[in-house]
Design a protein around this motif. Structure first.
Motif, PDB file in Angstrom:
ATOM      1  N   ASP A 184       0.749  -0.998   0.437  1.00 40.65           N
ATOM      2  CA  ASP A 184      -0.173   0.127  -0.386  1.00 40.65           C
ATOM      3  C   ASP A 184       0.805   1.349  -0.545  1.00 40.65           C
ATOM      4  OD1 ASP A 184      -2.520  -1.617   0.457  1.00 40.65           O
ATOM      5  OD2 ASP A 184      -2.873  -1.048   1.672  1.00 40.65           O
ATOM      6  N   GLN A 185       1.759   1.272   1.115  1.00 34.30           N
ATOM      7  CA  GLN A 185       2.860   2.633   0.362  1.00 34.30           C
ATOM      8  C   GLN A 185       3.869   2.564  -0.200  1.00 34.30           C
ATOM      9  OE1 GLN A 185       2.609   3.448   3.789  1.00 34.30           O
ATOM     10  NE2 GLN A 185       3.286   5.089   2.636  1.00 34.30           N
ATOM     11  N   ALA A 186       3.482   1.685  -1.197  1.00 33.18           N
ATOM     12  CA  ALA A 186       4.732   1.407  -2.653  1.00 33.18           C
ATOM     13  C   ALA A 186       3.273   2.053  -3.971  1.00 33.18           C
ATOM     14  CB  ALA A 186       5.591   0.102  -2.252  1.00 33.18           C
ATOM     15  N   LEU A 187       2.128   2.610  -3.324  1.00 35.11           N
ATOM     16  CA  LEU A 187       1.001   1.811  -4.365  1.00 35.11           C
ATOM     17  C   LEU A 187       0.479   3.426  -4.262  1.00 35.11           C
ATOM     18  CD1 LEU A 187      -1.491  -0.651  -4.585  1.00 35.11           C
ATOM     19  CD2 LEU A 187      -0.305  -0.028  -6.212  1.00 35.11           C
ATOM     20  N   LEU A 188       1.028   4.232  -2.681  1.00 32.93           N
ATOM     21  CA  LEU A 188      -0.008   5.685  -2.472  1.00 32.93           C
ATOM     22  C   LEU A 188       1.543   6.179  -2.780  1.00 32.93           C
ATOM     23  CD1 LEU A 188      -1.846   6.920  -0.673  1.00 32.93           C
ATOM     24  CD2 LEU A 188      -0.277   6.438   1.341  1.00 32.93           C
TER      25      LEU A 188
ATOM     26  N   GLY B 259       3.142   5.632  -4.934  1.00 30.96           N
ATOM     27  CA  GLY B 259       2.766   5.978  -6.938  1.00 30.96           C
ATOM     28  C   GLY B 259       2.039   7.062  -7.180  1.00 30.96           C
ATOM     29  N   LEU B 260       0.970   6.747  -6.472  1.00 27.43           N
ATOM     30  CA  LEU B 260      -0.066   7.747  -6.872  1.00 27.43           C
ATOM     31  C   LEU B 260       0.327   9.173  -7.426  1.00 27.43           C
ATOM     32  CD1 LEU B 260      -3.357   5.811  -4.930  1.00 27.43           C
ATOM     33  CD2 LEU B 260      -3.049   5.959  -7.505  1.00 27.43           C
ATOM     34  N   LYS B 261       1.096   9.905  -5.470  1.00 28.27           N
ATOM     35  CA  LYS B 261       1.549  10.484  -5.360  1.00 28.27           C
ATOM     36  C   LYS B 261       2.453  11.528  -6.266  1.00 28.27           C
ATOM     37  CE  LYS B 261       0.669  11.228  -0.053  1.00 28.27           C
ATOM     38  NZ  LYS B 261       1.211  10.566   1.083  1.00 28.27           N
ATOM     39  N   ALA B 262       3.411  10.424  -6.633  1.00 25.68           N
ATOM     40  CA  ALA B 262       4.473  10.950  -8.290  1.00 25.68           C
ATOM     41  C   ALA B 262       3.652  11.262  -9.376  1.00 25.68           C
ATOM     42  CB  ALA B 262       5.484   9.575  -8.068  1.00 25.68           C
ATOM     43  N   ASP B 263       2.022   9.837  -9.727  1.00 30.15           N
ATOM     44  CA  ASP B 263       1.921  10.490 -11.036  1.00 30.15           C
ATOM     45  C   ASP B 263       0.690  11.363 -10.946  1.00 30.15           C
ATOM     46  OD1 ASP B 263       2.959   8.050 -11.899  1.00 30.15           O
ATOM     47  OD2 ASP B 263       1.387   6.811 -10.767  1.00 30.15           O
ATOM     48  N   VAL B 264       0.099  11.884  -9.294  1.00 31.26           N
ATOM     49  CA  VAL B 264      -0.970  12.674  -9.979  1.00 31.26           C
ATOM     50  C   VAL B 264       0.360  14.158 -10.275  1.00 31.26           C
ATOM     51  CG1 VAL B 264      -2.478  14.228  -8.893  1.00 31.26           C
ATOM     52  CG2 VAL B 264      -2.084  11.866  -8.762  1.00 31.26           C
ATOM     53  N   ASN B 265       1.541  13.796  -9.461  1.00 30.78           N
ATOM     54  CA  ASN B 265       2.040  15.959  -9.654  1.00 30.78           C
ATOM     55  C   ASN B 265       2.868  15.663 -10.533  1.00 30.78           C
ATOM     56  OD1 ASN B 265       2.406  16.325  -6.810  1.00 30.78           O
ATOM     57  ND2 ASN B 265       2.506  14.874  -5.906  1.00 30.78           N
ATOM     58  N   TYR B 266       3.065  14.932 -11.143  1.00 29.25           N
ATOM     59  CA  TYR B 266       3.793  15.008 -12.474  1.00 29.25           C
ATOM     60  C   TYR B 266       2.820  15.161 -13.380  1.00 29.25           C
ATOM     61  CZ  TYR B 266       5.849  14.523 -16.960  1.00 29.25           C
ATOM     62  OH  TYR B 266       6.534  14.678 -18.067  1.00 29.25           O
ATOM     63  N   LEU B 267       1.018  15.047 -13.602  1.00 24.64           N
ATOM     64  CA  LEU B 267       0.655  14.916 -14.824  1.00 24.64           C
ATOM     65  C   LEU B 267       0.061  16.524 -14.303  1.00 24.64           C
ATOM     66  CD1 LEU B 267      -1.214  11.681 -14.604  1.00 24.64           C
ATOM     67  CD2 LEU B 267       0.242  12.414 -15.899  1.00 24.64           C
ATOM     68  N   ALA B 268      -0.077  16.920 -13.742  1.00 28.14           N
ATOM     69  CA  ALA B 268      -1.432  18.094 -12.916  1.00 28.14           C
ATOM     70  C   ALA B 268      -0.196  19.465 -12.421  1.00 28.14           C
ATOM     71  CB  ALA B 268      -1.826  17.897 -11.473  1.00 28.14           C
ATOM     72  N   ALA B 269       1.079  18.921 -13.025  1.00 29.05           N
ATOM     73  CA  ALA B 269       2.271  19.941 -13.038  1.00 29.05           C
ATOM     74  C   ALA B 269       2.121  21.365 -13.832  1.00 29.05           C
ATOM     75  CB  ALA B 269       3.291  19.781 -12.632  1.00 29.05           C
TER      76      ALA B 269
END
Ligand code: ZN
Length: 398
Positions: free
Chosen positions: A11-15, A17-27
């Motif tokens: 779960d920690q790794a997924l979490l 990953g979710l943060k990194a992906d959203v932060n990249y895409l919504a930058a």
């Protein structure tokens, strides 16, 4: 464990990953990811790299990519023509596959494009600004990647196709192009899961699931999969304002997941720091459990649902409010009031619950729409609504 080459993600790794992906895409760097822009191309490139890292097989027409070109009509009464060549705006769907040597394939999708600097589709008034689209729909795109990571490490009967769509904001272009130019046989598709705006899970953990009427297999399993006590709010119809509609119109069962409307919707303020990442992970885990249960069933039967075109009332007037689609109490709760429209003139506010309109009692969204369809421009009527426990009256002129 005898066969798995890598461990299932924690779960920690997924979490993270979710943060990194959203932060990249919504930058800001991606400029709001409007189809045909450099930001949208960067986003597609990023997704292809992530698909490869996860170990998905490329299933586009050009590696992971499925490019399509849309020629915009010069006459507003004509439809946009979606093809592979010709002049116009080009976008790319990004497509990956898990091959479990099965006859049936489950499709998971999310659009990754957004409104760019605003212009068409934006609710922002003022100078043009980057519409980062963190909830709409970096959240769903990140969820798609997280699900790919999970499903890759579980044992299944079905294959999985993951599609990140472009051109959704312009009118479901990417999904429309895919169903007309599928890279797998659509006959083998079992059902389609669409995630559009899943990043704002509220305190009550309300998750809307649309399309539950598109197969008789869905409803019995929705609560069985609900081990995190989410508050599920469902609707039957397979037609809605997102990409699952393209698959439903091919007679395929579909589900659309949605954590609800908010005031940053289609505005520059839809930013990554407002995403509920723990909530997003709960949505991912819920969908994973549901998909696992559905995967154990025989290929799902499709049912047609009652949709807007035939059954729903037609309106000639509007109150100028955004209904709260997640409200399941009696009446119609207002989630937003538009400027200079009848509701604002009558003093209605966000949070008010409309209980009566003229002769009609309002019990839910459908009865509200029915009541509204009886009025014409210039009509006047009385409204009964509830505000902080008090029943109030107002006069509205349409
Ligand atoms: Zn969206």
């Amino acid at each position: 464990m005898t066969f798995s080459c890598k461990q299932a993600p924690s779960d920690q790794a997924l979490l993270s990953g979710l943060k990194a992906d959203v932060n990249y895409l919504a930058a800001d760097d991606l400029g709001g990811r409007a189809i045909g822009t450099e930001g949208e191309q960067k986003a597609a490139d990023y997704l292809a790299v992530e698909f490869e890292k996860i170990g998905l097989e490329a299933k586009g027409t050009d590696g992971y990519f499925q490019p399509f070109t849309v020629s915009k009509p010069t006459n507003p009464h004509e439809e946009a023509v979606i093809g592979t060549d010709g002049k116009g705006v080009t976008g790319r769907n990004v497509i990956g596959f898990i091959d479990n040597q099965s006859e049936k394939t489950i499709v998971l999708g999310a659009h990754f494009d957004h409104l760019g600097m605003g212009a068409q589709g934006s609710l922002h008034r003022g100078d043009s600004a980057i519409h980062n689209g963190a909830d709409d729909n970096a959240s769903g795109t990140a969820a798609l990647l997280a699900l790919a990571k999970k499903l890759k490490h579980e044992k299944h009967n079905s294959n999985f196709l993951f599609i990140a769509f472009s051109g959704e904001e312009n009118g479901l272009w990417g999904s429309n192009y895919f169903v007309k130019n599928p890279t797998i046989d659509l006959e083998n598709v079992n059902f389609m899961i669409n995630m559009d705006m899943v990043g704002r899970l509220n305190e009550e953990k309300t998750l809307a699931i649309n399309g539950v009427g598109t197969s008789p297999s869905f409803v019995p399993l929705l609560e069985t999969a609900n081990s995190d006590s989410l508050k599920l709010v469902t609707s039957e119809s397979g037609v809605g304002p997102s990409d699952h509609t393209s698959f439903y119109l091919q007679d395929l069962p579909v589900l659309h997941f949605f954590t609800g409307q908010h005031e940053d919707y289609h505005r520059p303020s839809d930013d990554s720091d407002l995403i509920n990442y723990e909530g997003l992970l709960l949505v991912v885990k819920y969908i994973d459990r549901l998909v696992n249960q559905l995967d154990a069933e025989p290929k799902l039967a499709f049912s047609k649902t009652k949709d807007s075109s035939g059954d729903s009332p037609r309106f000639t007037v509007s109150l100028g409010v955004v209904p709260d689609y997640l409200y399941d109490g009696k009446g119609m709760r207002i989630d937003g009031v538009s400027e200079d429209k009848p509701a604002q003139a009558a003093g209605l506010m966000k949070g008010d619950v409309i209980l009566q309109m003229g002769d009609s009692t309002i019990v839910d969204m459908m009865s509200y729409m029915r009541a509204l369809s009886a009025f014409e421009k210039g009509d006047e009527t009385s409204l009964t609504y509830e505000r902080e426990g008090a029943k109030l009256e107002a006069k509205v002129k349409f």
